[in-house]
Design a protein around this motif. Structure first.
Motif, PDB file in Angstrom:
ATOM      1  N   ARG A 166       0.843  -1.180   0.000  1.00 29.37           N
ATOM      2  CA  ARG A 166       0.000   0.000   0.000  1.00 29.37           C
ATOM      3  C   ARG A 166       0.887   1.242   0.000  1.00 29.37           C
ATOM      4  O   ARG A 166       2.016   1.223   0.496  1.00 29.37           O
ATOM      5  N   ARG A 167       0.356   2.301  -0.547  1.00 32.86           N
ATOM      6  CA  ARG A 167       1.116   3.557  -0.627  1.00 32.86           C
ATOM      7  C   ARG A 167       1.623   3.970   0.758  1.00 32.86           C
ATOM      8  O   ARG A 167       2.785   4.366   0.921  1.00 32.86           O
ATOM      9  N   GLU A 168       0.776   3.839   1.767  1.00 28.27           N
ATOM     10  CA  GLU A 168       1.152   4.243   3.127  1.00 28.27           C
ATOM     11  C   GLU A 168       2.297   3.389   3.653  1.00 28.27           C
ATOM     12  O   GLU A 168       3.183   3.872   4.368  1.00 28.27           O
ATOM     13  N   GLU A 169       2.278   2.101   3.300  1.00 26.17           N
ATOM     14  CA  GLU A 169       3.329   1.190   3.764  1.00 26.17           C
ATOM     15  C   GLU A 169       4.676   1.551   3.150  1.00 26.17           C
ATOM     16  O   GLU A 169       5.704   1.563   3.828  1.00 26.17           O
ATOM     17  N   ARG A 170       4.681   1.860   1.840  1.00 26.50           N
ATOM     18  CA  ARG A 170       5.927   2.285   1.192  1.00 26.50           C
ATOM     19  C   ARG A 170       6.455   3.553   1.840  1.00 26.50           C
ATOM     20  O   ARG A 170       7.648   3.677   2.137  1.00 26.50           O
ATOM     21  N   LEU A 171       5.566   4.512   2.046  1.00 28.34           N
ATOM     22  CA  LEU A 171       5.992   5.801   2.608  1.00 28.34           C
ATOM     23  C   LEU A 171       6.517   5.639   4.040  1.00 28.34           C
ATOM     24  O   LEU A 171       7.388   6.389   4.474  1.00 28.34           O
ATOM     25  N   ARG A 172       5.996   4.641   4.738  1.00 32.73           N
ATOM     26  CA  ARG A 172       6.466   4.390   6.109  1.00 32.73           C
ATOM     27  C   ARG A 172       7.933   3.951   6.117  1.00 32.73           C
ATOM     28  O   ARG A 172       8.671   4.227   7.063  1.00 32.73           O
ATOM     29  N   HIS A 173       8.360   3.280   5.045  1.00 30.40           N
ATOM     30  CA  HIS A 173       9.747   2.825   4.937  1.00 30.40           C
ATOM     31  C   HIS A 173      10.662   3.880   4.301  1.00 30.40           C
ATOM     32  O   HIS A 173      11.880   3.692   4.252  1.00 30.40           O
ATOM     33  N   ALA A 174      10.077   4.959   3.798  1.00 30.26           N
ATOM     34  CA  ALA A 174      10.843   5.924   3.005  1.00 30.26           C
ATOM     35  C   ALA A 174      11.751   6.800   3.874  1.00 30.26           C
ATOM     36  O   ALA A 174      11.328   7.319   4.903  1.00 30.26           O
ATOM     37  N   ASP A 175      12.998   6.939   3.409  1.00 31.04           N
ATOM     38  CA  ASP A 175      13.887   7.967   3.962  1.00 31.04           C
ATOM     39  C   ASP A 175      13.764   9.244   3.137  1.00 31.04           C
ATOM     40  O   ASP A 175      13.927  10.346   3.657  1.00 31.04           O
ATOM     41  N   ASP A 176      13.502   9.067   1.844  1.00 25.50           N
ATOM     42  CA  ASP A 176      13.375  10.197   0.917  1.00 25.50           C
ATOM     43  C   ASP A 176      12.184   9.934   0.000  1.00 25.50           C
ATOM     44  O   ASP A 176      11.878   8.781  -0.313  1.00 25.50           O
ATOM     45  N   VAL A 177      11.533  11.008  -0.437  1.00 29.24           N
ATOM     46  CA  VAL A 177      10.346  10.874  -1.298  1.00 29.24           C
ATOM     47  C   VAL A 177      10.451  11.847  -2.477  1.00 29.24           C
ATOM     48  O   VAL A 177      10.789  13.017  -2.301  1.00 29.24           O
ATOM     49  N   ILE A 178      10.202  11.319  -3.676  1.00 27.27           N
ATOM     50  CA  ILE A 178      10.017  12.146  -4.865  1.00 27.27           C
ATOM     51  C   ILE A 178       8.518  12.158  -5.160  1.00 27.27           C
ATOM     52  O   ILE A 178       7.906  11.095  -5.298  1.00 27.27           O
ATOM     53  N   THR A 179       7.928  13.342  -5.238  1.00 25.20           N
ATOM     54  CA  THR A 179       6.517  13.457  -5.602  1.00 25.20           C
ATOM     55  C   THR A 179       6.440  13.691  -7.106  1.00 25.20           C
ATOM     56  O   THR A 179       6.852  14.736  -7.601  1.00 25.20           O
ATOM     57  N   ASN A 180       5.933  12.683  -7.826  1.00 27.25           N
ATOM     58  CA  ASN A 180       5.949  12.736  -9.286  1.00 27.25           C
ATOM     59  C   ASN A 180       4.541  12.953  -9.842  1.00 27.25           C
ATOM     60  O   ASN A 180       4.004  12.122 -10.569  1.00 27.25           O
ATOM     61  N   ASP A 181       3.940  14.086  -9.489  1.00 27.79           N
ATOM     62  CA  ASP A 181       2.596  14.389  -9.993  1.00 27.79           C
ATOM     63  C   ASP A 181       2.614  15.569 -10.964  1.00 27.79           C
ATOM     64  O   ASP A 181       1.569  16.106 -11.320  1.00 27.79           O
ATOM     65  N   ARG A 182       3.838  15.947 -11.403  1.00 32.02           N
ATOM     66  CA  ARG A 182       3.950  17.044 -12.376  1.00 32.02           C
ATOM     67  C   ARG A 182       4.676  16.525 -13.623  1.00 32.02           C
ATOM     68  O   ARG A 182       4.522  15.377 -13.987  1.00 32.02           O
ATOM     69  N   ASP A 183       5.463  17.381 -14.276  1.00 29.66           N
ATOM     70  CA  ASP A 183       6.095  16.967 -15.528  1.00 29.66           C
ATOM     71  C   ASP A 183       7.486  16.376 -15.288  1.00 29.66           C
ATOM     72  O   ASP A 183       7.971  16.304 -14.162  1.00 29.66           O
ATOM     73  N   LEU A 184       8.126  15.957 -16.398  1.00 24.44           N
ATOM     74  CA  LEU A 184       9.434  15.305 -16.318  1.00 24.44           C
ATOM     75  C   LEU A 184      10.506  16.242 -15.777  1.00 24.44           C
ATOM     76  O   LEU A 184      11.409  15.812 -15.043  1.00 24.44           O
ATOM     77  N   ALA A 185      10.408  17.519 -16.112  1.00 23.02           N
ATOM     78  CA  ALA A 185      11.395  18.491 -15.616  1.00 23.02           C
ATOM     79  C   ALA A 185      11.361  18.571 -14.092  1.00 23.02           C
ATOM     80  O   ALA A 185      12.411  18.665 -13.437  1.00 23.02           O
ATOM     81  N   ALA A 186      10.168  18.518 -13.520  1.00 22.02           N
ATOM     82  CA  ALA A 186      10.030  18.554 -12.062  1.00 22.02           C
ATOM     83  C   ALA A 186      10.634  17.297 -11.429  1.00 22.02           C
ATOM     84  O   ALA A 186      11.281  17.355 -10.383  1.00 22.02           O
ATOM     85  N   LEU A 187      10.431  16.152 -12.085  1.00 18.64           N
ATOM     86  CA  LEU A 187      11.029  14.895 -11.600  1.00 18.64           C
ATOM     87  C   LEU A 187      12.545  14.977 -11.650  1.00 18.64           C
ATOM     88  O   LEU A 187      13.234  14.636 -10.672  1.00 18.64           O
ATOM     89  N   HIS A 188      13.087  15.455 -12.765  1.00 15.91           N
ATOM     90  CA  HIS A 188      14.545  15.566 -12.920  1.00 15.91           C
ATOM     91  C   HIS A 188      15.139  16.498 -11.864  1.00 15.91           C
ATOM     92  O   HIS A 188      16.220  16.216 -11.325  1.00 15.91           O
ATOM     93  N   HIS A 189      14.464  17.579 -11.578  1.00  9.78           N
ATOM     94  CA  HIS A 189      14.955  18.528 -10.580  1.00  9.78           C
ATOM     95  C   HIS A 189      15.096  17.859  -9.211  1.00  9.78           C
ATOM     96  O   HIS A 189      16.090  18.051  -8.502  1.00  9.78           O
ATOM     97  N   GLN A 190      14.103  17.063  -8.850  1.00 11.85           N
ATOM     98  CA  GLN A 190      14.149  16.379  -7.555  1.00 11.85           C
ATOM     99  C   GLN A 190      15.264  15.329  -7.529  1.00 11.85           C
ATOM    100  O   GLN A 190      15.958  15.177  -6.516  1.00 11.85           O
ATOM    101  N   VAL A 191      15.450  14.607  -8.641  1.00  9.99           N
ATOM    102  CA  VAL A 191      16.531  13.626  -8.727  1.00  9.99           C
ATOM    103  C   VAL A 191      17.889  14.312  -8.576  1.00  9.99           C
ATOM    104  O   VAL A 191      18.769  13.843  -7.840  1.00  9.99           O
ATOM    105  N   ASP A 192      18.070  15.443  -9.268  1.00  8.12           N
ATOM    106  CA  ASP A 192      19.346  16.151  -9.228  1.00  8.12           C
ATOM    107  C   ASP A 192      19.683  16.618  -7.812  1.00  8.12           C
ATOM    108  O   ASP A 192      20.842  16.541  -7.375  1.00  8.12           O
ATOM    109  N   GLN A 193      18.687  17.070  -7.094  1.00  4.19           N
ATOM    110  CA  GLN A 193      18.916  17.495  -5.706  1.00  4.19           C
ATOM    111  C   GLN A 193      19.301  16.305  -4.834  1.00  4.19           C
ATOM    112  O   GLN A 193      20.226  16.387  -4.016  1.00  4.19           O
ATOM    113  N   LEU A 194      18.594  15.199  -4.997  1.00  4.98           N
ATOM    114  CA  LEU A 194      18.898  14.005  -4.201  1.00  4.98           C
ATOM    115  C   LEU A 194      20.282  13.456  -4.529  1.00  4.98           C
ATOM    116  O   LEU A 194      20.979  12.961  -3.641  1.00  4.98           O
ATOM    117  N   HIS A 195      20.681  13.542  -5.792  1.00  2.17           N
ATOM    118  CA  HIS A 195      22.010  13.065  -6.178  1.00  2.17           C
ATOM    119  C   HIS A 195      23.095  13.773  -5.365  1.00  2.17           C
ATOM    120  O   HIS A 195      24.018  13.124  -4.855  1.00  2.17           O
TER     121      HIS A 195
END
Length: 207
Positions: A166-195
């Motif tokens: 379940r989504r809640e179960e995954r999030l319970r184990h998460a140390d970091d979260v990318i919220t991917n509800d926008r476009d690819l550029a927004a996803l890339h920005h979050q990846v670059d910061q986490l890198h």
């Protein structure tokens, strides 16, 4: 943990969340070694591998293509109808996938490595990692993206969602979260910061 001292980040998310797009950004923009458990799951059932013989013995030739390779669509449809069959399949494949995964991770030469798996939490693979990164999207968006991408009925996508954590179960184990509800550029920005963050962590772990 693996026998290697490589710093491993586990990347997971439900079907249609954008795991592959996130992993591709880590690999292509930052040179990170990516091990995809889904790809390993295909390797362990290639023709000639013992697991394929066992699957065919249990489910019959209907799960095989004409060339003798596994018909993954037919098998998936069958095991999602019968939970006991799915459990049998997981007990057969998970140890084999783990072995392939461990060997690949040990060969990483990047500052850290990424283990991508939709079943990171359910299979216990997260125990091999130092941090868990979850790509999170609302369920309605998962369903819309997957039906469009895979050309499958909504009912089949919902069955896969039921089998995944379940989504809640995954999030319970998460140390970091990318919220991917926008476009690819927004996803890339979050990846670059986490890198940049993971570079700091992995460097610190080696000192």
């Amino acid at each position: 943990m693996t026998s290697s001292n490589i710093f491993i980040i586990g990347l997971t998310g439900g079907i249609g969340s954008g795991k592959s797009a996130a992993a591709a950004r880590f690999a292509e923009a930052h040179g990170i070694h990516v091990v995809d458990a889904d790809i390993k799951s295909r390797v362990v059932v290639e023709p000639g591998r013992p697991a394929l013989h066992q699957i065919a013995d249990r489910f019959g030739d209907a799960v095989l293509q004409e060339d003798g390779s596994l018909n993954r669509a037919v098998l998936r449809e069958h095991v999602f109808q019968y939970p006991n069959e799915r459990r049998w399949l997981e007990q057969l494949l998970h140890p084999l996938i783990r072995e392939e995964t461990v060997n690949d991770l040990a060969s990483a030469e990047s500052p850290y490595a990424l283990l991508v798996s939709p079943l990171l939490v359910e299979s216990g693979q997260y125990q091999m990692t130092r941090r868990v990164l979850v790509v999170d999207v609302p369920e309605a968006l998962q369903i819309a993206r997957t039906t469009l991408r895979d050309k499958v009925p909504e009912e089949q996508v919902r069955a896969i969602l039921q089998a995944q954590a379940r989504r809640e179960e995954r999030l319970r184990h998460a140390d970091d979260v990318i919220t991917n509800d926008r476009d690819l550029a927004a996803l890339h920005h979050q990846v670059d910061q986490l890198h940049q963050f993971y570079l700091t962590l992995s460097t610190g772990a080696k000192q």
